[in-house]
Structure formats: C-alpha cells, structure tokens
Write a protein that holds these residues in place. Structure first.
Motif, PDB file in Angstrom:
ATOM      1  N   UNK A   1      64.495  46.210  29.270  1.00 59.67           N
ATOM      2  CA  UNK A   1      65.092  47.108  30.267  1.00 59.67           C
ATOM      3  C   UNK A   1      65.515  48.426  29.636  1.00 59.67           C
ATOM      4  N   UNK A   2      66.135  48.365  28.465  1.00 61.75           N
ATOM      5  CA  UNK A   2      66.518  49.587  27.772  1.00 61.75           C
ATOM      6  C   UNK A   2      65.275  50.399  27.424  1.00 61.75           C
ATOM      7  N   UNK A   3      64.221  49.744  26.968  1.00 62.20           N
ATOM      8  CA  UNK A   3      62.986  50.437  26.605  1.00 62.20           C
ATOM      9  C   UNK A   3      62.372  51.143  27.806  1.00 62.20           C
ATOM     10  N   UNK A   4      62.341  50.465  28.954  1.00 58.16           N
ATOM     11  CA  UNK A   4      61.763  51.069  30.148  1.00 58.16           C
ATOM     12  C   UNK A   4      62.590  52.260  30.618  1.00 58.16           C
ATOM     13  N   UNK A   5      63.918  52.122  30.580  1.00 54.03           N
ATOM     14  CA  UNK A   5      64.782  53.236  30.943  1.00 54.03           C
ATOM     15  C   UNK A   5      64.634  54.395  29.976  1.00 54.03           C
ATOM     16  N   UNK A   6      64.507  54.081  28.691  1.00 55.84           N
ATOM     17  CA  UNK A   6      64.326  55.095  27.659  1.00 55.84           C
ATOM     18  C   UNK A   6      63.036  55.871  27.911  1.00 55.84           C
TER      19      UNK A   6
END
Length: 140
Positions: free
Chosen positions: A122-127
């Motif tokens: 999730x953090x990667x996709x938001x990033x």
C-alpha cells in the motif's frame, strides 16, 4: 476404494477454494487535495522544470503517502517521502525500511515505474502515485 476417491476429491476442492480466497481488498489509492510546492529554478538553470516539487498526497489503506522530488538539469536528484503511515508500531517498522528503498528506486528509475517493496504494497502504491504527481508538476 470409493471412499478414498471421494476424500481425495473433497481435499482437492478445499485446497482450490483456499487458494482462490482473497485476503486483501483491491482498492487503488486515491489522490486527495493537491499539496504541490515549487521553488524557483536555480540561478543559471536552463531547464524550466528545475526545482522542488511535492506530489499530491495519495490515500492508502493505512494513511496518506506524499513524495517531494528535487529536479536539476532535467533529472531527479532527490526523492523523499514527506508523509507516510506512522500511526502504529507496525507502520513504523514496515516503512522505516520501505521508504528509503522507494526513495532510492525513484532516483534510479527517474520515473514513477518503480518496484513495489514486498510487505509494503500500500505504501509503495501510494508512493508511486504521489511520485507521478510530482513528476507531472515538474513538467508543467
């Protein structure tokens, strides 16, 4: 013999059902309010896209992610996550290693097509979404 065949078929059916069960939602992060800031180009810079650009915050399941990039000579020279999930000990543990890795990936790729960090999807996709927003701002 017939009981063995029925038991084997039931076992195979159960295994197939277990492997097809989805444990997480497929919700894509959604951009929120624009939070873009730019700094003036450095003296003597020839590229109109030099400066510091902050992408829109991307909402994720665990909280917003926002990325700031510095562009010089048309290249990303620095990428930093300025906002990311840190509400729980689990968030801190995951993102303390994922965010530096994502920052490095952005510098190497020079675009938002970076690898997702395992365990921090999730953090990667938001990033990636916020990074693309910052890159878009640099090209305006």
């Amino acid at each position: 013999m017939r009981r063995i065949a029925i038991a084997a078929a039931a076992t195979v059916s159960i295994v197939v059902l277990l492997f097809s069960y989805r444990t997480s939602s497929d919700q894509a992060p959604v951009a929120t309010q624009p939070a873009r800031t730019t700094s003036p180009p450095a003296a003597g810079a020839t590229s109109g896209s030099d400066g510091t650009f902050t992408g829109d915050a991307a909402d994720t399941r665990y909280g917003p992610v926002q990325v700031r990039i510095t562009v010089a000579g048309g290249r990303i020279t620095d990428a930093q996550a300025v906002q990311y999930p840190q509400e729980s000990g689990r968030d801190v543990r995951i993102n303390s290693s994922a965010v530096p890795e994502l920052n490095q990936e952005a510098l190497q790729a020079q675009n938002a097509q970076i690898d997702t960090v395992s365990g921090a999807t999730y953090t990667s996709e938001g990033y990636q979404q916020s990074l693309q927003s910052a890159i878009d701002a640099a090209h305006r």
